[in-house]
Design a protein around this motif. Sequence first.
Motif, PDB file in Angstrom:
ATOM      1  N   GLY A 132       0.822  -1.217   0.000  1.00 18.36           N
ATOM      2  CA  GLY A 132       0.000   0.000   0.000  1.00 18.36           C
ATOM      3  C   GLY A 132       0.846   1.253   0.000  1.00 18.36           C
ATOM      4  O   GLY A 132       0.501   2.256  -0.664  1.00 18.36           O
ATOM      5  N   HIS A 133       1.941   1.205   0.730  1.00 12.68           N
ATOM      6  CA  HIS A 133       2.812   2.373   0.774  1.00 12.68           C
ATOM      7  C   HIS A 133       3.499   2.576  -0.572  1.00 12.68           C
ATOM      8  O   HIS A 133       3.636   3.720  -1.053  1.00 12.68           O
ATOM      9  CB  HIS A 133       3.846   2.189   1.880  1.00 12.68           C
ATOM     10  CG  HIS A 133       4.686   3.391   2.086  1.00 12.68           C
ATOM     11  ND1 HIS A 133       6.034   3.431   1.776  1.00 12.68           N
ATOM     12  CD2 HIS A 133       4.376   4.668   2.535  1.00 12.68           C
ATOM     13  CE1 HIS A 133       6.518   4.629   2.034  1.00 12.68           C
ATOM     14  NE2 HIS A 133       5.521   5.417   2.518  1.00 12.68           N
ATOM     15  N   LEU A 140       1.695   9.206  -5.707  1.00 10.00           N
ATOM     16  CA  LEU A 140       2.221  10.537  -5.388  1.00 10.00           C
ATOM     17  C   LEU A 140       3.188  11.006  -6.468  1.00 10.00           C
ATOM     18  O   LEU A 140       3.183  12.193  -6.867  1.00 10.00           O
ATOM     19  CB  LEU A 140       2.909  10.498  -4.006  1.00 10.00           C
ATOM     20  CG  LEU A 140       3.566  11.805  -3.543  1.00 10.00           C
ATOM     21  CD1 LEU A 140       2.509  12.930  -3.451  1.00 10.00           C
ATOM     22  CD2 LEU A 140       4.289  11.607  -2.221  1.00 10.00           C
ATOM     23  N   ALA A 141       3.998  10.088  -6.946  1.00  8.04           N
ATOM     24  CA  ALA A 141       4.950  10.457  -8.001  1.00  8.04           C
ATOM     25  C   ALA A 141       4.214  10.841  -9.271  1.00  8.04           C
ATOM     26  O   ALA A 141       4.586  11.814  -9.971  1.00  8.04           O
ATOM     27  CB  ALA A 141       5.893   9.280  -8.252  1.00  8.04           C
ATOM     28  N   ILE A 142       3.153  10.121  -9.589  1.00  6.60           N
ATOM     29  CA  ILE A 142       2.368  10.472 -10.783  1.00  6.60           C
ATOM     30  C   ILE A 142       1.699  11.828 -10.593  1.00  6.60           C
ATOM     31  O   ILE A 142       1.678  12.673 -11.519  1.00  6.60           O
ATOM     32  CB  ILE A 142       1.315   9.370 -11.053  1.00  6.60           C
ATOM     33  CG1 ILE A 142       2.005   8.062 -11.469  1.00  6.60           C
ATOM     34  CG2 ILE A 142       0.328   9.801 -12.130  1.00  6.60           C
ATOM     35  CD1 ILE A 142       1.067   6.877 -11.569  1.00  6.60           C
ATOM     36  N   ALA A 173      -2.369  10.393   0.992  1.00  2.00           N
ATOM     37  CA  ALA A 173      -2.495   8.945   0.855  1.00  2.00           C
ATOM     38  C   ALA A 173      -1.153   8.257   1.078  1.00  2.00           C
ATOM     39  O   ALA A 173      -1.071   7.204   1.723  1.00  2.00           O
ATOM     40  CB  ALA A 173      -3.059   8.593  -0.521  1.00  2.00           C
ATOM     41  N   ALA A 174      -0.123   8.849   0.588  1.00  5.11           N
ATOM     42  CA  ALA A 174       1.214   8.281   0.797  1.00  5.11           C
ATOM     43  C   ALA A 174       1.607   8.332   2.270  1.00  5.11           C
ATOM     44  O   ALA A 174       2.217   7.387   2.822  1.00  5.11           O
ATOM     45  CB  ALA A 174       2.234   8.994  -0.049  1.00  5.11           C
ATOM     46  N   ASP A 175       1.228   9.421   2.920  1.00  6.03           N
ATOM     47  CA  ASP A 175       1.537   9.530   4.361  1.00  6.03           C
ATOM     48  C   ASP A 175       0.770   8.468   5.168  1.00  6.03           C
ATOM     49  O   ASP A 175       1.322   7.853   6.093  1.00  6.03           O
ATOM     50  CB  ASP A 175       1.195  10.923   4.851  1.00  6.03           C
ATOM     51  CG  ASP A 175       2.115  12.001   4.262  1.00  6.03           C
ATOM     52  OD1 ASP A 175       3.221  11.597   3.800  1.00  6.03           O
ATOM     53  OD2 ASP A 175       1.744  13.181   4.289  1.00  6.03           O
TER      54      ASP A 175
END
Length: 314
Positions: A132-133, A140-142, A173-175
């Motif tokens: 998930g991470h 996030l990169a996209i 979401a990444a956090d």
Amino acid sequence: MVKRFLAALAAPLIGCQSIAPSPPAPIAPPAPQTITLGSATSDRPRLHTIALTLTSPQDLRVTSGQAIAPGQIVADRTDDRERLEGQIDRLNLSLSQLRSLPAPMLVKPHPPELPAPDFRTEIAQVRSAELGHQEALAQLAIAQERHDRTVAALPDPVVGQHEAAKLAAAQRAADRAGATLAQARANLAEAQTAYQRDRYAHAQELERSRSMWQTQQLQWAQQQQQRQGAIAQITQQINLARNELSQLETVRSPYGGTVRRVRWLEQTDRSLRAELSIELHRQGDRPKSGNQRNQQQARADRRGDRTIAAHRVD
């Protein structure tokens, strides 16, 4: 006149001078009568002495002047015999109870086995959180690349704000994915730490169990030793009491006779020493009445008179 008497007495003697005179025959004294009291070859002593060891004067069962038969009891330590027999009975009862006691059972402690470590749930959570991470970081990169490209191509503030909102959502979401991954890893670490604590506690429990087992074995050996020692001690007391009892056999007279004397020799704290003298009855002995004794004495007197008379004639 005396001369005439002598001449008359000598006349017949002179006429008989041709006959040799013979001396008068002596009168033999009567042979003394012998009263047989028993066999002359009897080897039994006239007086028999018995040494006695008593507890009290009551243990002596005869008195001076008493007539006794062969095999009659003259001494019996009844009090000591009853005391020793009671003591033996009590010791035998204690010995039976001691031997009937069940031997203590040795039960070796068995602590529960430590279960094998199982971190499959925590590891699965970690892997899921890692995926998930990673996915959140990819999104996030996209979002970051799109934001940069859109802002560079269209410097419209509205478009920029819209791309910035998307980028911020991807960051959040990444956090969250990162936090979930951290929590999953923390849970795995906690589970591993808990297992180490359980493993240490189990090792201590095993050590206590081994120590307890050794203590039980030592106590069991001591109990067995004490039990065997008690059995040996009671057995020794029984043997001593039986030995002492065997020395308290009833004393019987080997001969018949009359008790002439009881002599008390010495006294100690628990015993008396006495000496019993018995005048033995010989074969043919019967108690004589007064008339028989008088007749026997009269016959002896007459024999004495005849013997004296015979001596006077000689």
